[in-house]
Design a protein around this motif. Structure first.
Motif, PDB file in Angstrom:
ATOM      1  N   GLN A  59       0.812  -0.905  -0.084  1.00 64.61           N
ATOM      2  CA  GLN A  59       0.423  -0.226  -0.300  1.00 64.61           C
ATOM      3  C   GLN A  59       1.023   1.149  -0.001  1.00 64.61           C
ATOM      4  O   GLN A  59       2.086   1.158   0.733  1.00 64.61           O
ATOM      5  CB  GLN A  59      -1.139   0.043   1.409  1.00 64.61           C
ATOM      6  N   GLU A  66      -5.819   8.926   3.668  1.00 63.10           N
ATOM      7  CA  GLU A  66      -6.198   7.637   2.791  1.00 63.10           C
ATOM      8  C   GLU A  66      -5.481   6.178   4.129  1.00 63.10           C
ATOM      9  O   GLU A  66      -5.788   4.992   4.461  1.00 63.10           O
ATOM     10  CB  GLU A  66      -4.342   7.880   1.866  1.00 63.10           C
ATOM     11  N   SER A  68      -7.539   5.775   7.165  1.00 66.32           N
ATOM     12  CA  SER A  68      -8.201   5.608   7.172  1.00 66.32           C
ATOM     13  C   SER A  68      -8.129   3.905   6.223  1.00 66.32           C
ATOM     14  O   SER A  68      -8.754   2.395   6.593  1.00 66.32           O
ATOM     15  CB  SER A  68     -10.223   5.934   6.497  1.00 66.32           C
ATOM     16  N   HIS A  69      -8.030   4.070   4.768  1.00 65.52           N
ATOM     17  CA  HIS A  69      -7.402   2.579   4.358  1.00 65.52           C
ATOM     18  C   HIS A  69      -6.767   1.625   5.004  1.00 65.52           C
ATOM     19  O   HIS A  69      -6.456   0.370   4.722  1.00 65.52           O
ATOM     20  CB  HIS A  69      -7.634   2.806   2.619  1.00 65.52           C
ATOM     21  N   ARG A  71      -6.281   1.198   7.413  1.00 65.48           N
ATOM     22  CA  ARG A  71      -6.515   0.478   9.022  1.00 65.48           C
ATOM     23  C   ARG A  71      -7.717  -0.162   8.327  1.00 65.48           C
ATOM     24  O   ARG A  71      -7.882  -1.685   9.108  1.00 65.48           O
ATOM     25  CB  ARG A  71      -7.780   2.116  10.289  1.00 65.48           C
ATOM     26  N   GLU A  72      -8.174  -0.284   6.895  1.00 69.64           N
ATOM     27  CA  GLU A  72      -8.950  -1.597   6.837  1.00 69.64           C
ATOM     28  C   GLU A  72      -8.333  -2.942   6.479  1.00 69.64           C
ATOM     29  O   GLU A  72      -8.333  -4.126   6.275  1.00 69.64           O
ATOM     30  CB  GLU A  72      -9.810  -1.338   5.371  1.00 69.64           C
ATOM     31  N   ARG A  73      -6.853  -1.845   5.499  1.00 69.93           N
ATOM     32  CA  ARG A  73      -5.782  -3.116   5.002  1.00 69.93           C
ATOM     33  C   ARG A  73      -4.857  -4.250   6.294  1.00 69.93           C
ATOM     34  O   ARG A  73      -4.823  -5.484   6.243  1.00 69.93           O
ATOM     35  CB  ARG A  73      -5.007  -2.779   4.095  1.00 69.93           C
ATOM     36  N   GLU A  75      -6.031  -5.316   9.038  1.00 69.86           N
ATOM     37  CA  GLU A  75      -6.802  -6.300   9.632  1.00 69.86           C
ATOM     38  C   GLU A  75      -6.072  -7.658   8.796  1.00 69.86           C
ATOM     39  O   GLU A  75      -6.671  -8.604   9.527  1.00 69.86           O
ATOM     40  CB  GLU A  75      -8.409  -6.032   9.602  1.00 69.86           C
ATOM     41  N   GLN A  76      -5.881  -7.790   7.657  1.00 71.11           N
ATOM     42  CA  GLN A  76      -5.620  -9.040   6.785  1.00 71.11           C
ATOM     43  C   GLN A  76      -4.682  -9.467   7.378  1.00 71.11           C
ATOM     44  O   GLN A  76      -3.915  -9.986   6.500  1.00 71.11           O
ATOM     45  CB  GLN A  76      -5.618  -8.514   5.105  1.00 71.11           C
ATOM     46  N   GLU A 118      -1.163   4.577  13.188  1.00 65.12           N
ATOM     47  CA  GLU A 118      -1.768   5.794  12.304  1.00 65.12           C
ATOM     48  C   GLU A 118      -1.541   6.913  12.712  1.00 65.12           C
ATOM     49  O   GLU A 118      -1.246   7.484  11.658  1.00 65.12           O
ATOM     50  CB  GLU A 118      -3.289   5.004  12.875  1.00 65.12           C
TER      51      GLU A 118
END
Length: 317
Positions: A59, A66, A68-69, A71-73, A75-76, A118
């Motif tokens: 990323q 961005e 926040s993206h 934060r979503e990524r 997790e995986q 973050e």
């Protein structure tokens, strides 16, 4: 491992900072090529064009929104590295090995929260770690799983290999090993161990920490004189190939060895430090002058690497 004093090194062709800056960096490095190496993202993109493998890019975070993206990524992701694109000297790099419930475990063993990650990204974008404090972008890369044959010599952090390349010829190399003092980072100024490597075969010549000779790793107690880098010829060819990729006449090429993918380019440096001479117990100048004196420089990375192995190796018992 034989130790050579700094005074003896002067007689053996020690390159000092002023001469490095004027005779080699200023003379052989075109200014327009600097952005390719001062920006890790640009380095990754140009390296790919020249078949030099790098850690996978997961990323790029360019703007505050961005994050926040990320934060979503995240997790995986199990393990990853966050880097400022324009950082230097290892500043701002955060390596995460794994997750433990809501915490993320750094290479040093310290647990940090998602909010800490973050905030770190936000600091990178603000230019906290960039050259001159200019706004920056953050890159998130896949975690390098160090080859266990090298990892055993390092404390927590991933060991890397610095190769000084002059006019496309790899002229000197060292292995950098993380320590407790260096907080898991392979940075000699922070206390990492520097192991000089024989250009001919990738075997240990000498080892130092804080410019003092050592025989054992200060934290693991592992003997360092048995180190030999597998796939050495391939690494020299990779380093030599970076000359065509960037056009820089004098640079440092930093490689890591992944357990699955093999050698990977970590970054390039247009102003490589001089501690590599202390790690090797010999000066750079004779090898640099040798290359300058070549009437017919070799045209391919393979030929330059082979020439370096044949001419810059050190006799070992």
């Amino acid at each position: 491992m034989k130790w050579i004093s700094p005074f003896a090194m002067n007689r053996l062709g020690l390159l000092n900072m002023n001469r490095r800056n004027v005779d080699y960096i200023l003379r052989y490095n075109e200014r327009q090529a600097y952005p390719l190496v001062d920006n890790k993202l640009k380095t990754k993109l140009i390296a790919t064009e020249y078949d030099v493998n790098t850690p996978e890019l997961l990323q790029v975070v360019r703007q505050q929104h961005e994050i926040s993206h990320f934060r979503e990524r995240v997790e995986q992701l199990e393990g990853f590295a966050i880097k400022p694109s324009k950082g230097s000297g290892g500043k701002g790099i955060m390596v995460i090995l794994r997750r433990e419930e809501e915490d993320y475990i750094k290479a040093s063993g310290v647990a940090v929260s998602l909010s800490t990650l973050e905030r770190h990204l936000s600091n990178i974008l603000a230019g906290l770690y960039s050259l001159g404090g200019a706004p920056d972008v953050a890159i998130i890369e896949s975690l390098v799983n160090s080859d266990p044959r090298l990892a055993k010599y390092s404390f927590q952090g991933v060991p890397d290999i610095r190769i000084v390349v002059f006019q496309g010829y790899p002229v000197m190399a060292m292995l950098r090993l993380a320590t407790k003092d260096s907080d898991g980072k392979a940075n000699l100024h922070q206390g990492a161990v520097g192991v000089g490597l024989n250009i001919a075969n990738g075997r240990c010549l000498n080892a130092v920490q804080f410019n003092r000779p050592i025989i054992l790793h200060p934290d693991t107690g592992t003997p360092l004189n048995s180190i030999e880098i597998d796939g050495w010829e391939q690494m020299l060819i990779m380093a030599s190939r970076c000359y065509e990729a960037t056009g820089l006449g004098y640079m440092g090429v930093d490689l890591v060895v992944d357990a699955e993918r093999g050698p990977l380019l970590l970054e390039l440096n247009a102003r490589p430090g001089l501690a590599i001479q202390m790690a090797n117990g010999r000066g750079l100048l004779p090898r640099l002058k040798h290359v300058e004196g070549l009437e017919r420089p070799h045209s391919s990375p393979e030929k330059r690497a082979h020439y370096a192995m044949a001419n810059f190796g050190v006799a070992q018992p």
